[in-house]
Motif scaffolding. Structure first.
Motif, mmCIF file in Angstrom:
data_model
loop_
_atom_site.group_PDB
_atom_site.id
_atom_site.type_symbol
_atom_site.label_atom_id
_atom_site.label_comp_id
_atom_site.label_asym_id
_atom_site.label_seq_id
_atom_site.Cartn_x
_atom_site.Cartn_y
_atom_site.Cartn_z
ATOM 1 N N VAL A 176 36.477 2.933 20.082
ATOM 2 C CA VAL A 176 37.557 3.307 21.008
ATOM 3 C C VAL A 176 37.457 2.486 22.291
ATOM 4 C CG1 VAL A 176 38.404 5.177 22.470
ATOM 5 C CG2 VAL A 176 37.907 5.614 20.070
ATOM 6 N N ASP A 177 36.242 2.329 22.815
ATOM 7 C CA ASP A 177 36.065 1.531 24.035
ATOM 8 C C ASP A 177 36.444 0.068 23.800
ATOM 9 O OD1 ASP A 177 35.170 3.828 25.236
ATOM 10 O OD2 ASP A 177 33.035 3.380 24.923
ATOM 11 N N ARG A 178 36.044 -0.472 22.657
ATOM 12 C CA ARG A 178 36.339 -1.880 22.383
ATOM 13 C C ARG A 178 37.828 -2.100 22.138
ATOM 14 N NH1 ARG A 178 31.092 -2.857 18.397
ATOM 15 N NH2 ARG A 178 29.515 -2.725 20.065
ATOM 16 N N ARG A 179 38.483 -1.135 21.490
ATOM 17 C CA ARG A 179 39.930 -1.266 21.312
ATOM 18 C C ARG A 179 40.666 -1.168 22.651
ATOM 19 N NH1 ARG A 179 41.672 -0.907 16.000
ATOM 20 N NH2 ARG A 179 40.068 -0.249 14.502
ATOM 21 N N ALA A 180 40.131 -0.332 23.550
ATOM 22 C CA ALA A 180 40.743 -0.248 24.881
ATOM 23 C C ALA A 180 40.600 -1.578 25.626
ATOM 24 C CB ALA A 180 40.101 0.890 25.672
ATOM 25 N N LYS A 181 39.412 -2.202 25.528
ATOM 26 C CA LYS A 181 39.223 -3.511 26.162
ATOM 27 C C LYS A 181 40.142 -4.554 25.530
ATOM 28 C CE LYS A 181 34.385 -2.675 27.410
ATOM 29 N NZ LYS A 181 32.969 -3.109 27.202
ATOM 30 N N TYR A 182 40.317 -4.455 24.220
ATOM 31 C CA TYR A 182 41.217 -5.389 23.531
ATOM 32 C C TYR A 182 42.653 -5.212 24.020
ATOM 33 C CZ TYR A 182 44.280 -6.971 19.761
ATOM 34 O OH TYR A 182 45.290 -7.549 19.042
ATOM 35 N N ALA A 183 43.083 -3.953 24.189
ATOM 36 C CA ALA A 183 44.441 -3.701 24.671
ATOM 37 C C ALA A 183 44.627 -4.235 26.090
ATOM 38 C CB ALA A 183 44.733 -2.197 24.616
ATOM 39 N N VAL A 184 43.590 -4.071 26.927
ATOM 40 C CA VAL A 184 43.675 -4.607 28.299
ATOM 41 C C VAL A 184 43.774 -6.125 28.273
ATOM 42 C CG1 VAL A 184 42.412 -4.845 30.464
ATOM 43 C CG2 VAL A 184 42.500 -2.632 29.319
ATOM 44 N N GLY A 185 42.987 -6.762 27.406
ATOM 45 C CA GLY A 185 43.039 -8.215 27.308
ATOM 46 C C GLY A 185 44.388 -8.716 26.822
ATOM 47 N N VAL A 186 44.972 -8.023 25.830
ATOM 48 C CA VAL A 186 46.286 -8.428 25.321
ATOM 49 C C VAL A 186 47.351 -8.264 26.403
ATOM 50 C CG1 VAL A 186 48.084 -7.860 23.649
ATOM 51 C CG2 VAL A 186 45.711 -7.980 22.916
ATOM 52 N N THR A 187 47.252 -7.175 27.170
ATOM 53 C CA THR A 187 48.228 -6.960 28.244
ATOM 54 C C THR A 187 48.128 -8.059 29.303
ATOM 55 O OG1 THR A 187 48.101 -4.573 27.866
ATOM 56 C CG2 THR A 187 49.036 -5.308 29.954
ATOM 57 N N ALA A 188 46.892 -8.415 29.683
ATOM 58 C CA ALA A 188 46.713 -9.485 30.682
ATOM 59 C C ALA A 188 47.233 -10.815 30.152
ATOM 60 C CB ALA A 188 45.238 -9.592 31.058
ATOM 61 N N TRP A 189 47.006 -11.061 28.869
ATOM 62 C CA TRP A 189 47.494 -12.326 28.284
ATOM 63 C C TRP A 189 49.019 -12.371 28.270
ATOM 64 C CZ3 TRP A 189 50.366 -13.237 23.847
ATOM 65 C CH2 TRP A 189 50.459 -14.574 23.445
ATOM 66 N N LYS A 190 49.661 -11.238 27.968
ATOM 67 C CA LYS A 190 51.128 -11.202 27.957
ATOM 68 C C LYS A 190 51.692 -11.433 29.360
ATOM 69 C CE LYS A 190 51.774 -8.212 23.928
ATOM 70 N NZ LYS A 190 52.279 -6.910 23.436
ATOM 71 N N VAL A 191 51.024 -10.854 30.370
ATOM 72 C CA VAL A 191 51.480 -11.071 31.748
ATOM 73 C C VAL A 191 51.376 -12.547 32.114
ATOM 74 C CG1 VAL A 191 50.975 -10.566 34.167
ATOM 75 C CG2 VAL A 191 50.962 -8.725 32.471
ATOM 76 N N GLU A 192 50.244 -13.160 31.764
ATOM 77 C CA GLU A 192 50.062 -14.582 32.070
ATOM 78 C C GLU A 192 51.036 -15.444 31.277
ATOM 79 O OE1 GLU A 192 46.494 -17.944 32.079
ATOM 80 O OE2 GLU A 192 46.045 -15.794 31.923
ATOM 81 N N LYS A 193 51.337 -15.044 30.040
ATOM 82 C CA LYS A 193 52.284 -15.802 29.232
ATOM 83 C C LYS A 193 53.682 -15.745 29.838
ATOM 84 C CE LYS A 193 54.173 -16.150 24.565
ATOM 85 N NZ LYS A 193 54.200 -15.562 23.197
#
Length: 245
Positions: A176-193
């Motif tokens: 659960v913690d790792r999936r949460a970190k993954y979701a945060v990373g995907v969100t940051a990547w989408k913002v940068e994209k």
């Protein structure tokens, strides 16, 4: 009533008046239904019923005919109901008889190991009876040992299941913690994209992948271990049997 019971005791249905329990071979006499004419919507005397009586005697005769016709129809309906109930009761009796016969057959073929269960005389100091007693005692001991073995196996398996559940809870929590970190990373990547599209340039890093966060697989459920039963020594092995047999 007593005369009917006495006459019944002299027929093939005498078992109905006996105090002994019923057996599967005891069957009541077969019922033979009688042919009954169908009930018609219009009476065969309908022409007379439409006739207007001219005298008091004709009126009385028509009334008597109507009563007789109603009585005949009532008797016919009662006969139909009684015959239908008798047929249904016969079907039920035949099924009950077959089930009783099957139960008697199972009881007849059931082999028991009770020492005094066959009703025969026993010579208590005889070798056969003594060996039977020893076999019975050994069987009880084996059953007690087998029961204790199964209980111990159940307790061990219960402990393994609890350990497995606790370990999987820890793994789920980490996932659960790792999936949460993954979701945060995907969100940051989408913002940068999105910002890169506005500035018409490339993003500085690739989209995160879930495999990069090391999602752990759950542990398989532990299988029950079957220990060797009592009766076969440690050094004894099963005889080799070819597979084609």
């Amino acid at each position: 009533m007593h005369a009917a019971v006495d006459s019944l005791s002299t027929t093939s249905a005498s078992f109905l008046t006996s105090s002994s329990p019923l057996k599967s071979m005891s069957a009541p006499p077969a019922f033979k239904p009688y042919t009954i004419s169908p009930i018609k919507a219009e009476s065969r005397y309908s022409g007379l019923f439409h006739h207007t009586p001219r005298t008091a005697q004709e009126a009385e005769l028509l009334e008597a005919l109507q009563e007789s016709e109603n009585r005949d129809m009532g008797c016919k309906r009662s006969m139909l109901e009684m015959q239908a109930l008798t047929v249904v009761a016969g079907i039920y009796n035949s099924k009950a008889q077959s089930q009783l016969q099957a139960a008697e057959q199972r009881k007849r073929h059931k082999t028991g190991s009770r020492k005094m269960g066959d009703g025969k005389a026993k010579y208590f100091s005889g070798d056969a009876f003594f060996e039977m007693c020893e076999a019975d005692e050994q069987k009880k001991l084996d059953e007690a040992v087998e029961k204790e073995r199964r209980l111990a196996e159940r307790e061990v398996q219960t402990g393994r299941i609890w350990t497995w559940q606790d370990a999987n809870k820890v793994i789920r929590s980490r996932n659960v913690d790792r999936r949460a970190k993954y979701a945060v990373g995907v969100t940051a990547w989408k913002v940068e994209k999105t910002a890169a599209k506005v500035e018409k340039c490339w993003t500085g890093w690739l989209k995160p992948k879930l495999a990069d966060y090391e999602i752990e697989a759950l542990l398989p459920r532990p299988k029950k271990k079957h220990t060797r039963r009592a009766g076969r020594g440690r050094g004894e092995q099963r005889p080799w049997v070819p597979k084609w047999k």
